[in-house]
Scaffold this motif. Structure first.
Motif, PDB file in Angstrom:
ATOM      1  N   VAL A  86       0.569  -1.007   0.386  1.00 17.48           N
ATOM      2  CA  VAL A  86      -0.623   0.296   0.030  1.00 17.48           C
ATOM      3  C   VAL A  86       0.848   1.144   0.122  1.00 17.48           C
ATOM      4  N   LEU A  87       2.310   1.154   0.597  1.00 14.93           N
ATOM      5  CA  LEU A  87       2.791   2.210   1.047  1.00 14.93           C
ATOM      6  C   LEU A  87       3.698   2.879  -0.446  1.00 14.93           C
ATOM      7  N   LEU A  88       4.382   1.865  -1.138  1.00 15.35           N
ATOM      8  CA  LEU A  88       4.741   1.308  -1.945  1.00 15.35           C
ATOM      9  C   LEU A  88       3.391   2.435  -3.288  1.00 15.35           C
ATOM     10  N   SER A  89       2.327   1.611  -3.969  1.00 10.15           N
ATOM     11  CA  SER A  89       1.706   2.198  -4.498  1.00 10.15           C
ATOM     12  C   SER A  89       1.593   3.698  -4.434  1.00 10.15           C
ATOM     13  N   VAL A  90       0.848   4.330  -3.296  1.00 12.98           N
ATOM     14  CA  VAL A  90       0.869   5.629  -2.696  1.00 12.98           C
ATOM     15  C   VAL A  90       2.156   6.141  -3.468  1.00 12.98           C
ATOM     16  N   ILE A  91       3.463   5.371  -3.114  1.00 17.29           N
ATOM     17  CA  ILE A  91       4.685   5.832  -3.366  1.00 17.29           C
ATOM     18  C   ILE A  91       4.945   6.185  -4.895  1.00 17.29           C
ATOM     19  N   PHE A  92       4.902   5.132  -5.216  1.00  9.18           N
ATOM     20  CA  PHE A  92       5.080   4.858  -7.287  1.00  9.18           C
ATOM     21  C   PHE A  92       4.029   6.471  -7.788  1.00  9.18           C
ATOM     22  N   GLY A  93       2.897   6.700  -7.096  1.00 10.81           N
ATOM     23  CA  GLY A  93       1.640   7.558  -7.744  1.00 10.81           C
ATOM     24  C   GLY A  93       2.345   8.006  -7.650  1.00 10.81           C
ATOM     25  N   LEU A  94       2.799   8.506  -6.808  1.00 13.17           N
ATOM     26  CA  LEU A  94       2.649   9.919  -6.226  1.00 13.17           C
ATOM     27  C   LEU A  94       4.670  10.696  -7.212  1.00 13.17           C
ATOM     28  N   ILE A  95       5.257   9.954  -7.323  1.00 17.70           N
ATOM     29  CA  ILE A  95       5.925  10.245  -7.646  1.00 17.70           C
ATOM     30  C   ILE A  95       5.981  10.149  -9.531  1.00 17.70           C
ATOM     31  N   ALA A  96       5.337   9.720 -10.242  1.00 16.47           N
ATOM     32  CA  ALA A  96       4.292   9.396 -11.285  1.00 16.47           C
ATOM     33  C   ALA A  96       4.073  11.060 -11.869  1.00 16.47           C
ATOM     34  N   THR A  97       2.768  11.325 -10.983  1.00  7.65           N
ATOM     35  CA  THR A  97       2.718  12.374 -10.103  1.00  7.65           C
ATOM     36  C   THR A  97       2.919  13.654 -10.643  1.00  7.65           C
ATOM     37  N   THR A  98       3.745  13.517  -9.949  1.00  7.22           N
ATOM     38  CA  THR A  98       4.789  14.961 -10.318  1.00  7.22           C
ATOM     39  C   THR A  98       5.946  14.764 -11.440  1.00  7.22           C
ATOM     40  N   THR A  99       6.525  13.747 -11.089  1.00  7.18           N
ATOM     41  CA  THR A  99       7.177  13.522 -13.067  1.00  7.18           C
ATOM     42  C   THR A  99       6.379  13.671 -14.476  1.00  7.18           C
ATOM     43  N   GLY A 100       5.340  13.386 -14.188  1.00  2.74           N
ATOM     44  CA  GLY A 100       3.757  13.718 -15.289  1.00  2.74           C
ATOM     45  C   GLY A 100       4.511  14.871 -15.029  1.00  2.74           C
ATOM     46  N   MET A 101       3.779  15.571 -14.546  1.00  2.78           N
ATOM     47  CA  MET A 101       3.048  17.125 -14.244  1.00  2.78           C
ATOM     48  C   MET A 101       4.365  18.009 -14.664  1.00  2.78           C
ATOM     49  N   VAL A 102       5.745  18.105 -14.261  1.00  4.66           N
ATOM     50  CA  VAL A 102       6.889  18.544 -14.902  1.00  4.66           C
ATOM     51  C   VAL A 102       6.662  18.546 -16.225  1.00  4.66           C
ATOM     52  N   THR A 103       6.712  17.226 -16.169  1.00  6.70           N
ATOM     53  CA  THR A 103       8.030  16.666 -17.502  1.00  6.70           C
ATOM     54  C   THR A 103       6.022  17.317 -19.162  1.00  6.70           C
ATOM     55  N   SER A 104       4.958  17.458 -18.954  1.00  6.52           N
ATOM     56  CA  SER A 104       3.911  17.551 -19.786  1.00  6.52           C
ATOM     57  C   SER A 104       4.039  19.447 -19.633  1.00  6.52           C
ATOM     58  N   TYR A 105       4.594  20.128 -18.304  1.00 11.89           N
ATOM     59  CA  TYR A 105       4.345  20.999 -18.575  1.00 11.89           C
ATOM     60  C   TYR A 105       5.893  21.623 -19.414  1.00 11.89           C
ATOM     61  N   TRP A 106       6.935  20.620 -18.965  1.00  8.53           N
ATOM     62  CA  TRP A 106       7.996  21.297 -19.737  1.00  8.53           C
ATOM     63  C   TRP A 106       7.895  21.018 -21.487  1.00  8.53           C
ATOM     64  N   LEU A 107       7.399  20.038 -21.817  1.00 10.02           N
ATOM     65  CA  LEU A 107       7.293  19.332 -22.997  1.00 10.02           C
ATOM     66  C   LEU A 107       5.941  20.543 -23.876  1.00 10.02           C
ATOM     67  N   ASP A 108       5.254  21.031 -23.029  1.00 15.37           N
ATOM     68  CA  ASP A 108       3.700  21.741 -23.689  1.00 15.37           C
ATOM     69  C   ASP A 108       2.605  20.143 -23.808  1.00 15.37           C
ATOM     70  N   ILE A 109       2.758  19.098 -23.256  1.00 15.60           N
ATOM     71  CA  ILE A 109       1.790  18.285 -23.600  1.00 15.60           C
ATOM     72  C   ILE A 109       0.866  17.843 -22.227  1.00 15.60           C
ATOM     73  N   PRO A 110      -0.172  16.776 -22.740  1.00 17.07           N
ATOM     74  CA  PRO A 110      -1.553  16.936 -22.129  1.00 17.07           C
ATOM     75  C   PRO A 110      -0.798  15.795 -20.635  1.00 17.07           C
ATOM     76  N   PRO A 111      -1.290  17.023 -19.272  1.00 19.82           N
ATOM     77  CA  PRO A 111      -0.268  16.319 -18.378  1.00 19.82           C
ATOM     78  C   PRO A 111      -1.088  14.965 -17.857  1.00 19.82           C
ATOM     79  N   GLY A 112      -2.504  14.451 -17.894  1.00 20.10           N
ATOM     80  CA  GLY A 112      -3.025  13.074 -17.915  1.00 20.10           C
ATOM     81  C   GLY A 112      -2.287  11.977 -18.410  1.00 20.10           C
ATOM     82  N   PRO A 113      -2.426  11.931 -19.853  1.00 16.46           N
ATOM     83  CA  PRO A 113      -1.738  11.196 -20.255  1.00 16.46           C
ATOM     84  C   PRO A 113      -0.279  10.719 -19.967  1.00 16.46           C
ATOM     85  N   THR A 114       0.189  12.174 -20.195  1.00 13.64           N
ATOM     86  CA  THR A 114       1.889  11.944 -19.272  1.00 13.64           C
ATOM     87  C   THR A 114       2.598  11.249 -17.944  1.00 13.64           C
ATOM     88  N   ILE A 115       1.523  11.522 -17.534  1.00  9.66           N
ATOM     89  CA  ILE A 115       1.093  10.864 -15.973  1.00  9.66           C
ATOM     90  C   ILE A 115       0.902   9.811 -16.027  1.00  9.66           C
TER      91      ILE A 115
END
Lengths: 250, 276
Positions: B223-252
């Motif tokens: 359970v803890l790892l799932s939350v951590i993995f979700g948080l990492i993917a979300t944060t990196t996904g948001m930053v990447t989407s912002y950086w590359l100017d692509i939609p955040p949902g699919p990037t996550i």
């Protein structure tokens, strides 16, 4: 009479169960007393598992009466489970004491000690922190036995416990159950297709094929009793011929 | 990265989006464990499509979509529970029937909207611009509820997921846990619609737990790892989407899968090295 009631852990009277007018069980009546090791045998489709479901309360809408005096520990048929499920042997064993603890209650040190004792008795203590998926078939069945015993049962029901265990393992498993039955003064009801082992391990035999064909001491059961419930020739089914020769030569 | 942080302070919508994405990942990260261990991965899809029916209803009558989506997803969850328990129909069959039904009702309702037809792609694929303060509050309350549920019912959830029949035999209130999980999953889906969209939300409810299951030895660590993995993917996904100017949902969603691949191969290499 009172003494009989005190010793009786299971009483079934006129149990009948039908599905869409299809007869599954018809007029089953028998009793099991404390200290008894009863073997329930019958061919495929005889209603053995249905009978057990009725006893453990999983079946509704049956006719007749089932009285259980005390707690039931149940070892279900061996079934494949998700081997990568992240749960330890100890955690599975602890499921057996859930009812006595109650909703949302944590395990105490005493509970953990009791589980340790049980796992030692059944010989899986050293596996207590292992993931369940890494256990062999025999080790898994022993864990199921610990879980059933953790409920401190007055009646232990074993549904084909030999599945998943090799021949050597079976003999030691039945010896273990017999010793536990004596030390805990409980009754055991075992369903099995391994008729030879049933005759070796049990002291009473219940023959079932939709109706009850016999319920008697193991030494009183004759090959003819068994022929009544099995459609195939009994000689092919019985493995422990020595037992019969020994019993019927007397 | 520094530009992203600077813009976070500058734009409220970006702060809302990041906060919402983080809370969606913790919420779905928790429930994904039960979904994956119970092998009902289809359920997220079903709940999301059920929520679509509710969203269409809200668009037609001009009411709050959160409420109607919650109601339809809740009805969907309770219906699954009812049909599977009372009539012995498999969960997959019930979900397979109700999923297109709600979608069909949604499309019919959308066809009644005269004049301006609202853009529904934001609901289908997620749109962070749609995230409002109300959404953030809804996610805060849902996260508090979910953490409390997992903390209080931890043993019950573990036994329910491992062996429901025997858990019930030993006194675990499996029916209560079953309905609570179904409602929790449905609420997670509704809360995730603006970030992930109806189409992609399943990834949030499946991938974190599949990844954590590869390495976790206990349910708690999973359970803890799932939350951590979700948080990492979300944060990196948001930053990447912002950086590359692509939609955040699919990037996550992409990040979640990349994370899965990394853990999958890394775990294999580790096993090979340790000889297990």
């Amino acid at each position: 009479m009172k003494e009989n009631n005190r010793r009786r852990v299971l009483g079934i009277n006129g149990l009948t169960y039908r599905v869409n007018s299809h007869r599954i069980l018809e007029g089953i009546s028998f009793e099991i007393e404390r200290g008894e090791f009863a073997g329930l045998i019958g061919p495929n489709g005889a209603g053995k598992t249905t009978l057990v479901k009725a006893i453990i309360g999983e079946l509704e809408e049956y006719e007749g009466e089932i009285q259980v005096n005390g707690r039931i520990g149940y070892l279900p048929q061996y079934s494949e489970f998700s081997r990568d499920f992240p749960i330890t042997t100890r955690q599975v064993a602890a499921m057996g004491i859930y009812k006595s603890k109650g909703f949302l209650r944590r395990l105490t040190t005493e509970d953990q000690k009791r589980l340790d004792e049980l796992m030692k008795q059944v010989g899986i203590f050293e596996l207590s922190e292992r993931r369940v998926g890494t256990l062999s078939g025999g080790e898994y069945q022993r864990l199921m036995l610990v879980r059933a015993l953790a409920a401190e049962p007055d009646l232990l029901i074993l549904d084909e416990p030999e599945a998943g265990i090799d021949e050597m393992g079976k003999a030691s498993f039945y010896r273990l159950v017999d010793n536990l039955k004596k030390s805990r003064n409980m009754a055991v009801l075992m369903i099995s297709h391994d008729i030879g082992m049933v005759f070796d391990a049990c002291d009473r035999i219940i023959c079932l094929n939709k109706t009850l064909h016999c319920h008697k001491e193991v030494r009183s059961v004759s090959p003819e009793d068994l022929k009544k419930i099995f459609s195939t020739d009994f000689d092919y089914l019985i493995r422990s011929k020595d037992h019969f020769e020994r019993e019927h030569s007397q | 990265m520094t530009e992203f942080i600077a813009d976070l302070f500058r734009y409220e919508f970006l702060r809302n989006a990041l906060l919402a994405a983080v809370m969606v990942s913790t919420l779905t990260g928790m429930f994904s464990n039960v979904v994956v261990l119970r092998k009902v991965e289809f359920i997220g899809d079903g709940a999301a499509h059920a929520a679509f029916g509710g969203i269409a209803f809200a668009l037609l009558f001009g009411v709050s979509y959160q409420l109607t989506a919650l109601i339809t997803a809740g009805v969907f969850a309770v219906s699954i529970g009812y049909f599977t328990r009372k009539r012995k129909i498999s969960e997959s069959s019930v979900i397979g029937m109700l999923l297109p039904l709600s979608m069909a009702l949604g499309i019919i309702m959308l066809s009644f909207i005269r004049g301006f037809t609202p853009d529904i792609t934001g609901f289908l694929f997620g749109n962070i611009l749609l995230v409002t303060r109300d959404d953030i509050w809804m996610l805060v309350f849902m996260n508090i509820g979910a953490v409390a549920f997992f903390a209080l019912f931890f043993r019950e959830l573990q036994y329910y997921a491992f062996d429901e029949r025997m858990a019930s035999h030993y006194g675990v209130p499996t029916t209560l846990v079953h309905y609570a999980v179904l409602i929790g999953v449905s609420m997670s889906v509704v809360a995730s619609v603006k970030i992930a969209g109806v189409i992609l939300v399943t990834a949030f409810l499946v991938t974190p737990a599949v990844t954590s299951k590869l390495v976790a030895g206990r349910f708690k660590s999973m359970v803890l790892l799932s939350v951590i993995f979700g948080l990492i993917a979300t944060t990196t996904g948001m930053v990447t989407s912002y950086w590359l100017d692509i939609p955040p949902g699919p990037t996550i969603v992409l990040m979640l899968f990349v994370q899965f691949l990394i853990v999958f191969f890394f775990e294999k290499i580790l096993r090979r090295q340790s000889g297990t």
